[in-house]
Design an enzyme around this catalytic site. Structure first.
Site, mmCIF file in Angstrom:
data_model
loop_
_atom_site.group_PDB
_atom_site.id
_atom_site.type_symbol
_atom_site.label_atom_id
_atom_site.label_comp_id
_atom_site.label_asym_id
_atom_site.label_seq_id
_atom_site.Cartn_x
_atom_site.Cartn_y
_atom_site.Cartn_z
ATOM 1 N N LYS A 87 0.857 -1.181 0.000
ATOM 2 C CA LYS A 87 0.000 0.000 0.000
ATOM 3 C C LYS A 87 0.889 1.226 0.000
ATOM 4 C CE LYS A 87 -4.534 0.478 0.331
ATOM 5 N NZ LYS A 87 -5.424 -0.553 -0.184
HETATM 6 N N1 GLU Z 1 -6.889 -0.093 -3.580
HETATM 7 C C1 GLU Z 1 -7.633 -1.264 -3.949
HETATM 8 C C2 GLU Z 1 -7.750 -2.219 -2.778
HETATM 9 O O1 GLU Z 1 -7.643 -1.832 -1.644
HETATM 10 C C3 GLU Z 1 -7.113 -1.900 -5.214
HETATM 11 C C4 GLU Z 1 -5.707 -2.377 -5.181
HETATM 12 C C5 GLU Z 1 -5.206 -2.841 -6.552
HETATM 13 O O2 GLU Z 1 -5.971 -2.839 -7.493
HETATM 14 O O3 GLU Z 1 -4.030 -3.170 -6.620
HETATM 15 O O4 GLU Z 1 -8.026 -3.376 -2.939
#
Ligand code: GLU
Length: 425
Positions: A115
């Site tokens: 993240k």
């Molecule tokens: N931010 C999204 C999540 O929390 C998508 C992450 C992604 O597509 O890599 O799942």
């Protein structure tokens, strides 16, 4: 040996404490190997950066904090969004990276979790400021990311345009166009069709199975939606298409209520014109704090984390809570739901549609071969529904809730991989 309650103290934050506590609970339940348990409590690689940001007043330079945390490198490259928020911090990003690890393992994608975060309020920035911040943040993490290493995507406060700037900055730096470095890009740059709608669509594709488990009809179910961004809007649309009545919707501008159900397309037009749901003509304004406790069958928290807590959980009347946001339900609220029989489909399963289509996007970019919308939607539904039925079966067998069962699946899969790989040297 187990480190102190939250792992390293520099990670301390309420969300990190919750993520570790949740993991510890599941690790104990499955008698997870002690060494693996300890290893997975802390992220593998973390980058904290500060960088200068020229504001629109060109002589003013602010210092901005940015983060990118990669929780686990065992399963393949790491994957996860980047959020822009005024209060995002290292511990929050680390917690969300850990959740991404479990999420990817639950839907069996070949990724570990990551993240990113930039501590700024995106709602007050001009487009030029957003672009400058994004490009500079990308340069600060440029050696840390890459199609084989770590692939960012949108999260709260970021969108397709931000992904396009990241892709462009990275590509300029490496000297060739590299679409596979981020997902959630505009389709003109190698973004996947249906990625924008994927989280909401994926979430709602589970409703028929949830409803059949709870012995309730899908058509006519009343749905309450907290959040009308990328997740909430398409989840609401999916619900309406299945014949549900979406009776309340909120966003940062307020909450609106209409017992006979919203026309979601029309509401989306209003939001595009005015910037939010508030003031929509075919509805009553509602106090946003009352939204979560409205009488309904399906509650979808699809905004920020920590919104359902020990105080409001006892008043939630929904039969099922489908978690569109990451971490919307605190551990204390989860206990209340277990006691009250509210059927929670946890974030790591319910909102995994986004990262699933991100995976499709990455595969398409690496192969330079693009799939049709029908193929993408069909594969998304298949993956989501397979994961749901496996997790439900485990929950029934082990007499536990879906969050626990989902985490058991995710943690066990990661643990198997770690044991098989062993330790170098
Ligand atoms: N931010 C999204 C999540 O929390 C998508 C992450 C992604 O597509 O890599 O799942």
């Amino acid at each position: 040996m187990k480190s102190d309650a939250v792992g390293a103290s520099e990670l301390q934050s309420p969300l990190y404490d919750e993520a570790v506590a949740q993991f510890d609970r599941v690790a104990d339940m499955i008698n997870l190997d002690g060494n693996i348990h300890e290893r997975l409590r802390s992220p593998q690689r973390s980058l904290v950066v500060t960088f200068p940001f020229r504001t629109e007043k060109y002589d003013q330079v602010d210092t901005v904090f940015g983060y990118r945390v990669q929780h686990l490198h065992t399963m393949g490259p790491t994957k996860g969004g980047i959020r822009y928020a005024h209060d995002v911090n290292f511990g929050e990003v680390a917690a969300l990276a850990m959740l991404m690890t479990w999420k990817c393992a639950i839907v069996e994608l070949p990724f570990g979790g990551a993240k990113g975060g930039v501590r700024i309020d995106p709602t007050v920035l001009s487009r030029a400021e957003m672009q400058r911040i994004t490009r500079r943040y990308t340069m600060e993490i440029v050696n840390f990311i890459g199609p084989e290493k770590d692939i960012p995507a949108p999260d709260m406060g970021t969108d397709e345009q931000v992904m396009a700037w990241i892709m462009d900055t990275y590509s300029t730096h490496v000297g060739h166009t590299e679409p596979a470095v981020v997902t959630g890009k505009p389709p003109s740059l190698g973004g996947s069709i249906a990625r924008r709608e994927a989280t909401g669509r994926g979430l709602m594709s589970l409703l028929p199975a949830v409803a059949s488990h709870l012995n309730m009809p899908v058509a006519g179910s009343r749905v309450v939606m907290q959040g009308f961004g990328n997740v909430g809007r398409y989840a609401a649309q999916g619900a309406a298409e299945m014949g549900c009545t979406v009776i309340a919707v909120s966003d940062i501008t307020g909450a609106v209520h209409n017992d006979t159900g919203f026309d979601i397309e029309d509401l989306a037009r209003h939001v595009a014109e005015t910037g939010g749901v508030s003031g929509y003509r075919d509805a009553d304004e509602l106090d946003p704090t009352e939204l979560l406790t409205l009488d309904c069958e399906v509650l979808v928290p699809a905004a920020v984390g920590g919104v359902i807590d020990a105080d409001n959980a006892p008043h939630v009347k929904a039969r099922t809570v489908l978690e569109g946001a990451n971490g919307p339900t605190t551990t204390a609220a989860d206990e209340v739901f277990r006691e009250n029989g509210v059927f929670v489909v946890p974030d790591v399963l319910a909102n995994a549609g986004g990262v699933t289509v991100s995976y499709f996007e990455w595969v398409q970019d690496l192969q330079n071969y693009f799939w049709s919308e029908a193929e993408i939607v069909a594969r998304l539904r298949e993956i989501m529904n397979r994961a749901f039925s496996e997790v439900l079966e485990m929950a029934v067998q082990q007499r536990t809730d879906l969050r626990t069962a989902a985490l058991i699946k995710g943690v066990s899969r990661v643990a198997d991989a770690k044991l098989a790989r062993g330790i170098y040297p």
